[in-house]
Enzyme design. Sequence first.
Site, PDB file in Angstrom:
ATOM      1  N   SER A  52      -2.815   1.733  -6.074  1.00 32.49           N
ATOM      2  CA  SER A  52      -3.153   0.352  -5.731  1.00 32.49           C
ATOM      3  C   SER A  52      -4.503   0.208  -5.030  1.00 32.49           C
ATOM      4  O   SER A  52      -4.983  -0.905  -4.855  1.00 32.49           O
ATOM      5  CB  SER A  52      -2.050  -0.247  -4.851  1.00 32.49           C
ATOM      6  OG  SER A  52      -1.834   0.565  -3.707  1.00 32.49           O
ATOM      7  N   CYS A 102      12.711   1.616   4.137  1.00 33.64           N
ATOM      8  CA  CYS A 102      11.487   1.736   4.922  1.00 33.64           C
ATOM      9  C   CYS A 102      10.877   0.351   5.136  1.00 33.64           C
ATOM     10  O   CYS A 102      10.487  -0.305   4.170  1.00 33.64           O
ATOM     11  CB  CYS A 102      10.497   2.649   4.206  1.00 33.64           C
ATOM     12  SG  CYS A 102       8.886   2.655   4.984  1.00 33.64           S
ATOM     13  N   TYR A 137      15.208   0.343  -4.645  1.00 32.72           N
ATOM     14  CA  TYR A 137      16.614   0.658  -4.389  1.00 32.72           C
ATOM     15  C   TYR A 137      16.782   1.068  -2.931  1.00 32.72           C
ATOM     16  O   TYR A 137      15.842   1.483  -2.259  1.00 32.72           O
ATOM     17  CB  TYR A 137      17.115   1.788  -5.304  1.00 32.72           C
ATOM     18  CG  TYR A 137      16.792   3.152  -4.739  1.00 32.72           C
ATOM     19  CD1 TYR A 137      15.522   3.683  -4.876  1.00 32.72           C
ATOM     20  CD2 TYR A 137      17.740   3.863  -3.994  1.00 32.72           C
ATOM     21  CE1 TYR A 137      15.197   4.900  -4.313  1.00 32.72           C
ATOM     22  CE2 TYR A 137      17.423   5.081  -3.434  1.00 32.72           C
ATOM     23  CZ  TYR A 137      16.159   5.596  -3.592  1.00 32.72           C
ATOM     24  OH  TYR A 137      15.845   6.795  -3.015  1.00 32.72           O
ATOM     25  N   GLY A 161       5.549  -6.801  -3.120  1.00 30.77           N
ATOM     26  CA  GLY A 161       4.839  -6.869  -4.406  1.00 30.77           C
ATOM     27  C   GLY A 161       5.048  -5.646  -5.276  1.00 30.77           C
ATOM     28  O   GLY A 161       5.378  -5.758  -6.455  1.00 30.77           O
ATOM     29  N   ASN A 196       8.942   3.664  -9.222  1.00 30.28           N
ATOM     30  CA  ASN A 196       8.433   3.418  -7.860  1.00 30.28           C
ATOM     31  C   ASN A 196       8.129   4.717  -7.109  1.00 30.28           C
ATOM     32  O   ASN A 196       7.547   4.671  -6.025  1.00 30.28           O
ATOM     33  CB  ASN A 196       9.399   2.550  -7.057  1.00 30.28           C
ATOM     34  CG  ASN A 196       8.922   1.109  -6.941  1.00 30.28           C
ATOM     35  OD1 ASN A 196       7.754   0.815  -7.193  1.00 30.28           O
ATOM     36  ND2 ASN A 196       9.817   0.221  -6.547  1.00 30.28           N
ATOM     37  N   TYR A 197       8.542   5.854  -7.664  1.00 30.86           N
ATOM     38  CA  TYR A 197       8.112   7.136  -7.098  1.00 30.86           C
ATOM     39  C   TYR A 197       6.943   7.638  -7.951  1.00 30.86           C
ATOM     40  O   TYR A 197       7.022   8.669  -8.612  1.00 30.86           O
ATOM     41  CB  TYR A 197       9.255   8.153  -7.094  1.00 30.86           C
ATOM     42  CG  TYR A 197      10.342   7.879  -6.083  1.00 30.86           C
ATOM     43  CD1 TYR A 197      10.193   6.898  -5.099  1.00 30.86           C
ATOM     44  CD2 TYR A 197      11.526   8.621  -6.082  1.00 30.86           C
ATOM     45  CE1 TYR A 197      11.192   6.659  -4.167  1.00 30.86           C
ATOM     46  CE2 TYR A 197      12.530   8.392  -5.143  1.00 30.86           C
ATOM     47  CZ  TYR A 197      12.357   7.407  -4.194  1.00 30.86           C
ATOM     48  OH  TYR A 197      13.352   7.183  -3.272  1.00 30.86           O
ATOM     49  N   ASP A 244       2.157   2.847  -2.537  1.00 32.24           N
ATOM     50  CA  ASP A 244       2.076   3.625  -3.774  1.00 32.24           C
ATOM     51  C   ASP A 244       1.849   5.102  -3.424  1.00 32.24           C
ATOM     52  O   ASP A 244       0.897   5.432  -2.726  1.00 32.24           O
ATOM     53  CB  ASP A 244       0.920   3.096  -4.633  1.00 32.24           C
ATOM     54  CG  ASP A 244       0.952   3.653  -6.034  1.00 32.24           C
ATOM     55  OD1 ASP A 244       1.205   2.879  -6.959  1.00 32.24           O
ATOM     56  OD2 ASP A 244       0.729   4.874  -6.203  1.00 32.24           O
ATOM     57  N   GLY A 295       0.784  -1.239   0.000  1.00 30.38           N
ATOM     58  CA  GLY A 295       0.000   0.000   0.000  1.00 30.38           C
ATOM     59  C   GLY A 295       0.813   1.284   0.000  1.00 30.38           C
ATOM     60  O   GLY A 295       0.289   2.351   0.289  1.00 30.38           O
TER      61      GLY A 295
HETATM   62  C1  LIG Z   1       7.516   5.466   3.382  1.00 34.28           C
HETATM   63  C2  LIG Z   1       7.984   5.034   2.010  1.00 34.28           C
HETATM   64  C3  LIG Z   1       9.325   4.757   1.810  1.00 34.28           C
HETATM   65  C4  LIG Z   1       9.787   4.331   0.569  1.00 34.28           C
HETATM   66  N1  LIG Z   1      11.113   4.067   0.404  1.00 34.28           N
HETATM   67  C5  LIG Z   1      11.563   3.603  -0.779  1.00 34.28           C
HETATM   68  C6  LIG Z   1      12.928   3.271  -0.962  1.00 34.28           C
HETATM   69  O1  LIG Z   1      13.755   3.400  -0.048  1.00 34.28           O
HETATM   70  N2  LIG Z   1      13.325   2.800  -2.169  1.00 34.28           N
HETATM   71  C7  LIG Z   1      12.431   2.627  -3.202  1.00 34.28           C
HETATM   72  O2  LIG Z   1      12.835   2.153  -4.258  1.00 34.28           O
HETATM   73  N3  LIG Z   1      11.137   2.969  -3.057  1.00 34.28           N
HETATM   74  C8  LIG Z   1      10.683   3.441  -1.871  1.00 34.28           C
HETATM   75  N4  LIG Z   1       9.362   3.752  -1.733  1.00 34.28           N
HETATM   76  C9  LIG Z   1       8.454   3.578  -2.882  1.00 34.28           C
HETATM   77  C10 LIG Z   1       7.985   2.126  -2.952  1.00 34.28           C
HETATM   78  O3  LIG Z   1       9.037   1.310  -3.427  1.00 34.28           O
HETATM   79  C11 LIG Z   1       6.813   1.999  -3.928  1.00 34.28           C
HETATM   80  O4  LIG Z   1       5.760   2.801  -3.505  1.00 34.28           O
HETATM   81  C12 LIG Z   1       6.377   0.529  -4.026  1.00 34.28           C
HETATM   82  O5  LIG Z   1       5.676   0.331  -5.236  1.00 34.28           O
HETATM   83  C13 LIG Z   1       5.502   0.138  -2.859  1.00 34.28           C
HETATM   84  O6  LIG Z   1       5.169  -1.207  -2.883  1.00 34.28           O
HETATM   85  P1  LIG Z   1       3.904  -1.682  -2.022  1.00 34.28           P
HETATM   86  O7  LIG Z   1       3.665  -3.111  -2.300  1.00 34.28           O
HETATM   87  O8  LIG Z   1       4.076  -1.248  -0.602  1.00 34.28           O
HETATM   88  O9  LIG Z   1       2.779  -0.731  -2.628  1.00 34.28           O
HETATM   89  P2  LIG Z   1       1.338  -0.953  -3.263  1.00 34.28           P
HETATM   90  O10 LIG Z   1       0.680   0.373  -3.110  1.00 34.28           O
HETATM   91  O11 LIG Z   1       0.645  -2.124  -2.668  1.00 34.28           O
HETATM   92  O12 LIG Z   1       1.637  -1.255  -4.782  1.00 34.28           O
HETATM   93  C14 LIG Z   1       2.367  -0.381  -5.618  1.00 34.28           C
HETATM   94  C15 LIG Z   1       2.094  -0.743  -7.079  1.00 34.28           C
HETATM   95  O13 LIG Z   1       2.433  -2.097  -7.328  1.00 34.28           O
HETATM   96  C16 LIG Z   1       1.283  -2.855  -7.721  1.00 34.28           C
HETATM   97  N5  LIG Z   1       1.327  -4.139  -7.012  1.00 34.28           N
HETATM   98  C17 LIG Z   1       1.403  -4.318  -5.672  1.00 34.28           C
HETATM   99  N6  LIG Z   1       1.426  -5.617  -5.380  1.00 34.28           N
HETATM  100  C18 LIG Z   1       1.350  -6.285  -6.552  1.00 34.28           C
HETATM  101  C19 LIG Z   1       1.329  -7.674  -6.883  1.00 34.28           C
HETATM  102  N7  LIG Z   1       1.378  -8.610  -5.937  1.00 34.28           N
HETATM  103  N8  LIG Z   1       1.216  -8.017  -8.176  1.00 34.28           N
HETATM  104  C20 LIG Z   1       1.152  -7.069  -9.146  1.00 34.28           C
HETATM  105  N9  LIG Z   1       1.175  -5.740  -8.879  1.00 34.28           N
HETATM  106  C21 LIG Z   1       1.280  -5.359  -7.596  1.00 34.28           C
HETATM  107  C22 LIG Z   1       0.098  -2.024  -7.276  1.00 34.28           C
HETATM  108  O14 LIG Z   1      -1.058  -2.311  -8.033  1.00 34.28           O
HETATM  109  C23 LIG Z   1       0.616  -0.623  -7.462  1.00 34.28           C
HETATM  110  O15 LIG Z   1       0.528  -0.256  -8.808  1.00 34.28           O
HETATM  111  C24 LIG Z   1       8.878   4.191  -0.500  1.00 34.28           C
HETATM  112  C25 LIG Z   1       7.527   4.481  -0.297  1.00 34.28           C
HETATM  113  C26 LIG Z   1       7.077   4.912   0.938  1.00 34.28           C
HETATM  114  C27 LIG Z   1       5.615   5.233   1.139  1.00 34.28           C
END
Ligand SMILES: Cc1cc2nc3c(=O)[nH]c(=O)nc-3n(C[C@H](O)[C@H](O)[C@H](O)COP(=O)(O)OP(=O)(O)OC[C@H]3O[C@@H](n4cnc5c(N)ncnc54)[C@H](O)[C@@H]3O)c2cc1C
Length: 542
Positions: A123, A179, A193, A185, A485-486, A118, A116
């Site tokens: 998402s 983080c 990274y 996912g 990812n940003y 994103d 979560g």
């Molecule tokens: C506090 C914070 C710190 C962060 N630090 C970093 C960092 O140090 N380095 C870095 O690279 N990024 C960082 N990010 C960004 C982070 O990598 C992206 O937001 C990442 O996509 C989050 O993954 P999630 O599963 O938590 O997010 P989600 O919101 O669940 O998903 C993100 C995206 O991926 C898709 N997705 C999720 N799960 C799946 C699955 N199982 N199959 C297919 N698609 C899927 C979703 O539909 C959505 O499009 C950070 C974000 C936050 C909020």
Amino acid sequence: MGILSLPQLLLFQLILNLLLSFSVSWAGSDSAPDQDFVQCLLSHSQPSHPISEAIYIPNNASYASVLRSYIRNLRFNTCSTPKPFLIITPLHESHVQQAIVCAQKQNLLMKIRSGGHDYEGVSYVSDLPFFLLDMFNLRSIDIDINSETAWVQAGATLGELFYRIYEKSKIHGFPAGVCPTVGVGGHFSGAGYGNLMRKYGLSADNIIDAQLMDVHGRLLDRKSMGEDLFWAITGGGGASFGVVIAYKINLVRVPQTVTVFRVERTLEQNATDIVYRWQYVAPKLDTDLFIRLTMEVVNITGGPLSTGGENYKTIRASFIGFFLGNSERLLSVMETGFPELSLKQSDCIEMSWVESVLFWTSFPIGTEPEALLSRKPQVLVHLKRKSDYVKTPIPKIGLMWIWQKMIEFEVPIMSFNPYGGKMSEIPESATPCPHRAGNLWKIQYATNWEVSGAEASDYHLNLTKKLYFYMTPFVSMNPREAYFNYKDLDLGINNNGKASYFEGRAYGIRYFKDNFDRLVRIKTEVDPGNFFRNEQSIPTLP
Ligand SMILES: Cc1cc2nc3c(=O)[nH]c(=O)nc-3n(C[C@H](O)[C@H](O)[C@H](O)COP(=O)(O)OP(=O)(O)OC[C@H]3O[C@@H](n4cnc5c(N)ncnc54)[C@H](O)[C@@H]3O)c2cc1C
Ligand SMILES: *[C@@H]1O[C@H](CO)[C@@H](O)[C@H](O)[C@H]1NC(C)=O
Ligand SMILES: *[C@@H]1O[C@H](CO)[C@@H](O)[C@H](O)[C@H]1NC(C)=O
Ligand SMILES: *[C@@H]1O[C@H](CO)[C@@H](O)[C@H](O)[C@H]1NC(C)=O
Ligand SMILES: *[C@@H]1O[C@H](CO)[C@@H](O)[C@H](O)[C@H]1NC(C)=O
């Protein structure tokens, strides 16, 4: 007709209950979800893994808390934020399959969420009616130290992965974000990274196999999906291609002792000169060393008499270091490579790798590693992020101009993350993430605010855009690159209609450069009907 067996009876009763609660809660509503969808889900359910326990309808007492548990941006946690008409929280792979197969029959929009995080809520938010496939239950982690590999399910968090590695070995780690609540996912499928990037590359560079549920509901591994699709889900985002169930990763070696530091310099302490030097050295230093630079506006109380002793605003540069070795070797690397920072022994803190993860994510020193298992975010705010890549050093006069704009706006904070090392060795086409050689560093613009409401939101979004605009002369152009990812919807939104390819190209070229066209070809082949779609997904060819 024969007598119904007990499981059949129970299933029948469940269907009846669910349908009844629908007709009550949705009576008179325009947005009534297709009851056929639930019926389809239940009828495909395997008796050993009933899907009924994974379905949340809006009038279920737990619906709101399930939805909110993984909202990591308060901008999308308001009454007016669009909500899913149904949440499915798979407890088994078969539930993912049922969701895909049944949703396609009704042409429903599915959003996939793992951690979560994103930044744009892609998402779990949509202006169109949708249901949410929430993967948080599928979170197993199997570490195999003998082969130095691990299978990690999509719903696991980075913190859980780091902790499970630490349980098994003190000399292994994994290159990923710092983080701990970020989900595997989204993070791995979108590249990922962290401070091991200069030594070992991105998370995606260290993925060796995957389990993906495709548009036909088939569970594929690397061999059965083929190298093209496997490539696509190691940096091109999972959500355009299928549902990632799990990734297999190569663990990396870390020394028993690593060293961290955090050194701060304001403009009054020659920050401009030191930042200027950092640009030349940080991307070239020993690959064991990663020095993040964070620039922010701070208030100084009681300035020098020449300023009348008044309070005033200045810029503070924080140099946050991570070194794969002890402090003695770090000091010698710094003395030859970056003497301008004048790093001292007393600035250095030696610790284990897992402790360095806690340090980097701002836990107080001495925090137990178990803190990595917590799924509660350390801070929860309204936020906006943007990204940029810098390819040539910014002249001092440029830096001073940037400081002036920052002081004027006060937000956003900028983080500079140095490239070089392994990042320069990996070809642009090795994964969909093309930002490799030629980059000195990546900028993250980070704006956080506490106050809810449209006014505060507008104010902060506007200032973030403004600073981004003023940075134009100093960053990559044609295209102005961005890190997938940003997630940043300012770069373009796809309506997934007739103009989908061209809408997709607008953000696609910035996130993926020349890899975009290969992603489109693969997408067109594996999901020609564009079932896996969102505001910034990979479009199909017209
Ligand atoms: C506090 C914070 C710190 C962060 N630090 C970093 C960092 O140090 N380095 C870095 O690279 N990024 C960082 N990010 C960004 C982070 O990598 C992206 O937001 C990442 O996509 C989050 O993954 P999630 O599963 O938590 O997010 P989600 O919101 O669940 O998903 C993100 C995206 O991926 C898709 N997705 C999720 N799960 C799946 C699955 N199982 N199959 C297919 N698609 C899927 C979703 O539909 C959505 O499009 C950070 C974000 C936050 C909020
Ligand atoms: C809410 O949904 C869950 C999952 O389907 C179910 O186990 C639970 O009994 C439901 N609760 C209520 C009050 O209906
Ligand atoms: C800043 O640089 C000047 C000139 O190089 C030097 O004399 C001064 O001591 C430095 N100040 C700090 C706080 O390092
Ligand atoms: C600086 O102080 C002013 C006045 O107290 C306050 O409004 C502002 O938010 C502060 N800025 C920072 C960056 O702390
Ligand atoms: C933000 O920018 C928009 C468009 O430029 C403008 O209409 C709006 O008034 C601005 N809002 C604030 C709070 O500055």
